[in-house]
Design a protein around this motif. Structure first.
Motif, short mmCIF file in Angstrom:
data_model
loop_
_atom_site.label_atom_id
_atom_site.label_comp_id
_atom_site.label_asym_id
_atom_site.label_seq_id
_atom_site.Cartn_x
_atom_site.Cartn_y
_atom_site.Cartn_z
N LYS A 32 0.83 -1.21 0.00
CA LYS A 32 0.00 0.00 0.00
C LYS A 32 0.86 1.26 0.00
CE LYS A 32 -4.19 -1.75 0.38
NZ LYS A 32 -5.34 -1.46 -0.43
N TRP A 35 2.30 1.87 -3.32
CA TRP A 35 1.24 2.35 -4.21
C TRP A 35 1.06 3.85 -4.03
CZ3 TRP A 35 -4.33 -0.08 -4.05
CH2 TRP A 35 -5.01 0.24 -5.22
N VAL A 36 1.03 4.32 -2.77
CA VAL A 36 0.87 5.75 -2.50
C VAL A 36 2.08 6.53 -3.01
CG1 VAL A 36 0.78 7.46 -0.65
CG2 VAL A 36 -0.68 5.45 -0.54
N ALA A 40 -0.41 6.83 -6.26
CA ALA A 40 -1.76 6.40 -5.83
C ALA A 40 -2.74 6.31 -6.99
CB ALA A 40 -2.28 7.30 -4.73
N MET A 43 -6.27 4.20 -6.76
CA MET A 43 -6.69 3.90 -5.38
C MET A 43 -8.12 4.36 -5.16
SD MET A 43 -3.44 4.54 -2.89
CE MET A 43 -4.23 3.76 -1.50
N LYS A 44 -8.88 3.50 -4.50
CA LYS A 44 -10.26 3.81 -4.18
C LYS A 44 -10.36 4.19 -2.71
CE LYS A 44 -11.91 0.55 -7.58
NZ LYS A 44 -12.59 -0.71 -7.82
N GLN A 46 -11.78 2.69 -0.29
CA GLN A 46 -11.50 1.56 0.60
C GLN A 46 -10.01 1.33 0.79
OE1 GLN A 46 -13.60 -1.58 -1.33
NE2 GLN A 46 -11.84 -2.21 -2.55
N ASP A 47 -9.20 1.64 -0.23
CA ASP A 47 -7.75 1.51 -0.10
C ASP A 47 -7.19 2.55 0.86
OD1 ASP A 47 -7.52 -0.62 -2.01
OD2 ASP A 47 -7.82 0.87 -3.59
N TRP A 48 -7.69 3.78 0.80
CA TRP A 48 -7.25 4.82 1.72
C TRP A 48 -7.68 4.47 3.14
CZ3 TRP A 48 -3.59 7.97 0.44
CH2 TRP A 48 -3.42 8.34 -0.89
N ASP A 50 -8.11 1.52 4.32
CA ASP A 50 -7.25 0.43 4.73
C ASP A 50 -5.91 0.93 5.26
OD1 ASP A 50 -6.44 -2.26 5.05
OD2 ASP A 50 -5.43 -2.20 3.12
N ILE A 51 -5.34 1.94 4.61
CA ILE A 51 -4.08 2.52 5.07
C ILE A 51 -4.28 3.20 6.43
CG2 ILE A 51 -2.40 4.35 4.63
CD1 ILE A 51 -2.56 3.64 1.70
#
Length: 54
Positions: A32, A35-36, A40, A43-44, A46-48, A50-51
């Motif tokens: 993650k 990815w950022v 990013a 990124m959706k 839900q991914d943010w 999750d982080i």
């Protein structure tokens, strides 16, 4: 069992191991963060979220 719960060193180790799971091919949070740092792209929400939970 209460010895495990009252031992903060074991609790930290357990929290870190759970937060990094799965370990292969790479730790989840590491993927993650890459990815950022890579911009990013895609990124959706839900991914943010999750982080933030990590």
């Amino acid at each position: 069992m209460s010895d495990v719960v009252n031992n903060w060193k074991i609790l930290i180790l357990l929290c870190l191991s759970l937060g990094l799971a799965p370990f292969f091919p790479e730790p989840h949070i590491w993927g993650k963060l890459k990815w950022v740092l890579g911009g990013a792209v895609g990124m959706k929400l839900q991914d943010w979220f999750d982080i933030i939970l990590h």
